[in-house]
Design a protein around this motif. Structure first.
Motif, PDB file in Angstrom:
ATOM      1  N   GLY A  88       0.842  -1.189   0.000  1.00 39.62           N
ATOM      2  CA  GLY A  88       0.000   0.000   0.000  1.00 39.62           C
ATOM      3  C   GLY A  88       0.882   1.246   0.000  1.00 39.62           C
ATOM      4  N   GLN A  89       0.291   2.390  -0.286  1.00 36.90           N
ATOM      5  CA  GLN A  89       1.077   3.623  -0.406  1.00 36.90           C
ATOM      6  C   GLN A  89       0.576   4.716   0.520  1.00 36.90           C
ATOM      7  OE1 GLN A  89       0.558   3.332  -4.833  1.00 36.90           O
ATOM      8  NE2 GLN A  89       2.664   4.060  -4.782  1.00 36.90           N
ATOM      9  N   PRO A  90       0.943   4.648   1.792  1.00 34.98           N
ATOM     10  CA  PRO A  90       0.510   5.681   2.733  1.00 34.98           C
ATOM     11  C   PRO A  90       1.035   7.069   2.366  1.00 34.98           C
ATOM     12  CG  PRO A  90       2.045   4.142   3.790  1.00 34.98           C
ATOM     13  CD  PRO A  90       1.727   3.589   2.455  1.00 34.98           C
ATOM     14  N   GLU A  91       2.077   7.118   1.537  1.00 39.07           N
ATOM     15  CA  GLU A  91       2.591   8.433   1.149  1.00 39.07           C
ATOM     16  C   GLU A  91       1.556   9.200   0.316  1.00 39.07           C
ATOM     17  OE1 GLU A  91       3.972   5.493   0.561  1.00 39.07           O
ATOM     18  OE2 GLU A  91       4.360   5.265  -1.582  1.00 39.07           O
ATOM     19  N   LYS A  92       0.711   8.458  -0.405  1.00 38.09           N
ATOM     20  CA  LYS A  92      -0.359   9.119  -1.180  1.00 38.09           C
ATOM     21  C   LYS A  92      -1.367   9.760  -0.225  1.00 38.09           C
ATOM     22  CE  LYS A  92      -0.443   6.674  -5.545  1.00 38.09           C
ATOM     23  NZ  LYS A  92      -1.134   5.650  -6.358  1.00 38.09           N
ATOM     24  N   PHE A  93      -1.618   9.061   0.882  1.00 35.48           N
ATOM     25  CA  PHE A  93      -2.528   9.610   1.868  1.00 35.48           C
ATOM     26  C   PHE A  93      -1.933  10.872   2.489  1.00 35.48           C
ATOM     27  CE2 PHE A  93      -5.722   9.963   4.920  1.00 35.48           C
ATOM     28  CZ  PHE A  93      -5.156  10.132   6.169  1.00 35.48           C
ATOM     29  N   ALA A  94      -0.642  10.837   2.796  1.00 39.42           N
ATOM     30  CA  ALA A  94       0.013  11.996   3.399  1.00 39.42           C
ATOM     31  C   ALA A  94      -0.074  13.214   2.469  1.00 39.42           C
ATOM     32  CB  ALA A  94       1.468  11.668   3.725  1.00 39.42           C
ATOM     33  N   PHE A  96      -2.333  13.777   0.191  1.00 31.51           N
ATOM     34  CA  PHE A  96      -3.726  14.205   0.156  1.00 31.51           C
ATOM     35  C   PHE A  96      -4.063  15.019   1.390  1.00 31.51           C
ATOM     36  CE2 PHE A  96      -8.166  14.064  -0.751  1.00 31.51           C
ATOM     37  CZ  PHE A  96      -8.801  13.880   0.464  1.00 31.51           C
ATOM     38  N   LEU A  97      -3.669  14.501   2.549  1.00 27.76           N
ATOM     39  CA  LEU A  97      -3.999  15.157   3.807  1.00 27.76           C
ATOM     40  C   LEU A  97      -3.332  16.523   3.910  1.00 27.76           C
ATOM     41  CD1 LEU A  97      -5.820  14.301   6.109  1.00 27.76           C
ATOM     42  CD2 LEU A  97      -3.797  13.584   7.387  1.00 27.76           C
ATOM     43  N   ASP A  98      -2.091  16.609   3.439  1.00 29.21           N
ATOM     44  CA  ASP A  98      -1.382  17.898   3.459  1.00 29.21           C
ATOM     45  C   ASP A  98      -2.176  18.952   2.688  1.00 29.21           C
ATOM     46  OD1 ASP A  98       2.107  16.746   3.322  1.00 29.21           O
ATOM     47  OD2 ASP A  98       0.703  16.997   4.986  1.00 29.21           O
ATOM     48  N   VAL A 100      -5.474  18.896   2.089  1.00 26.98           N
ATOM     49  CA  VAL A 100      -6.720  19.141   2.826  1.00 26.98           C
ATOM     50  C   VAL A 100      -6.510  20.133   3.961  1.00 26.98           C
ATOM     51  CG1 VAL A 100      -8.177  18.004   4.570  1.00 26.98           C
ATOM     52  CG2 VAL A 100      -7.925  16.993   2.305  1.00 26.98           C
ATOM     53  N   VAL A 101      -5.422  19.934   4.691  1.00 32.76           N
ATOM     54  CA  VAL A 101      -5.168  20.705   5.895  1.00 32.76           C
ATOM     55  C   VAL A 101      -4.519  22.045   5.587  1.00 32.76           C
ATOM     56  CG1 VAL A 101      -3.638  20.609   7.902  1.00 32.76           C
ATOM     57  CG2 VAL A 101      -5.116  18.719   7.412  1.00 32.76           C
ATOM     58  N   PHE A 103      -1.126  22.244   4.548  1.00 29.07           N
ATOM     59  CA  PHE A 103       0.348  22.194   4.580  1.00 29.07           C
ATOM     60  C   PHE A 103       0.808  21.838   3.170  1.00 29.07           C
ATOM     61  CE2 PHE A 103      -0.138  22.334   8.903  1.00 29.07           C
ATOM     62  CZ  PHE A 103      -0.321  21.146   9.595  1.00 29.07           C
TER      63      PHE A 103
END
Lengths: 104, 169
Positions: A88-94, A96-98, A100-101, A103
């Motif tokens: 899986g690729q949690p870096e894609k989530f990071a 995305f979240l950056d 959204v927030v 950053f």
């Protein structure tokens, strides 16, 4: 054994894993690159627990059978047909979240 | 609980230092998550020396396959804990991935937002185990979250307002 805190050591040494369709078991095994035969017992399991096993089977990452066909599956299986399971690729989530927030 | 904790820690694994402090909330009946979280935070502290975190427990809001009506009661009971806790923490961002525990926390955050006390961004990530159907928490929070992330394309088709980034755990 009944329960262990971690199966990581056993998984590392295994050549083949036969498991029920618990998500943790399936994913941990596939991530370690071990061939996996998933035994499905529809009477014991929730429909939703089967979703992941079925999808992994459709994608060619695991072999599936039920309790009565297990022996026949083990005798006739061709593990080379199994496709490797990419991580899986949690870096894609990071990323995305950056966004959204805010950053960037 | 168990699988949810492992998944959420993976989601956190690539987040930058800016996401601090992290407040972990989990069920009081959960025996294993605390150890997993501490071990994760220990590794995180090796890279980000200033990272801070806290741990809080609230009563478990629903047992597996608990009936709908009794779940409403137990969730309301959990809210007696989650509401003051959320008020105290005043989070900017809530990240959750499906255990029953997330419902009272998110409802508390929504209430605080409605009352003008603190507006949190709610990001929900459905578990990797959910390929074709949503969990009960997912079905509820699909309507109340700001961003709803699914990990399989089938769910993106069924729930068009969701976000699909592929497999992220």
């Amino acid at each position: 054994f009944r329960f262990k805190d971690s199966l990581a050591e056993d998984l590392r040494r295994a050549d083949l894993v036969i498991s029920y369709a618990g998500a943790g078991s399936c994913l941990e095994t596939l991530e370690k690159g071990k061939p996996l035969v998933v035994v499905i017992n529809e009477k014991l399991m929730n429909n939703h627990q089967l979703e992941l096993a079925k999808q992994l089977h459709r994608d060619g990452h695991v072999l599936c059978c039920n309790c009565s066909t297990l022996v026949e599956t083990l005798q006739s299986m061709d593990l080379s047909t199994l496709k490797p399971f990419p991580p899986g690729q949690p870096e894609k989530f990071a990323l995305f979240l950056d966004k959204v927030v805010g950053f960037q | 609980t168990g699988g949810h904790t492992t998944e959420i820690l993976r989601l956190l694994s690539c987040l930058s230092e800016s996401y601090s402090p992290i407040h972990y909330i989990f069920a009081d009946s959960d025996k294993m998550s605390e150890a997993k979280i501490r071990s994760f935070e220990q590794k995180r502290a090796e890279t980000f020396s200033n990272s801070k975190f806290t741990l809080d427990r609230i009563p478990r809001s629903r047992e597996v396959r608990q009936s709908w009506t009794s779940s409403v009661v137990t969730t309301l009971y959990s809210m007696l804990y989650s509401l003051p806790l959320t008020y105290k923490l005043k989070p900017d961002l809530i990240l959750c991935n499906g255990p029953g525990t997330c419902v009272p926390v998110c409802i508390s955050a929504l209430l605080l937002g409605l009352l003008g006390i603190k507006r949190a961004i709610i990001v929900y990530v459905e578990s990797i185990c959910r390929v074709e159907t949503l969990s009960l928490s997912g079905k509820i929070l699909y309507y109340f979250s700001d961003y709803f992330i699914v990990q399989w394309p089938h769910l993106k088709e069924k729930y068009p307002k969701s976000v699909y980034l592929g497999r992220i755990v």
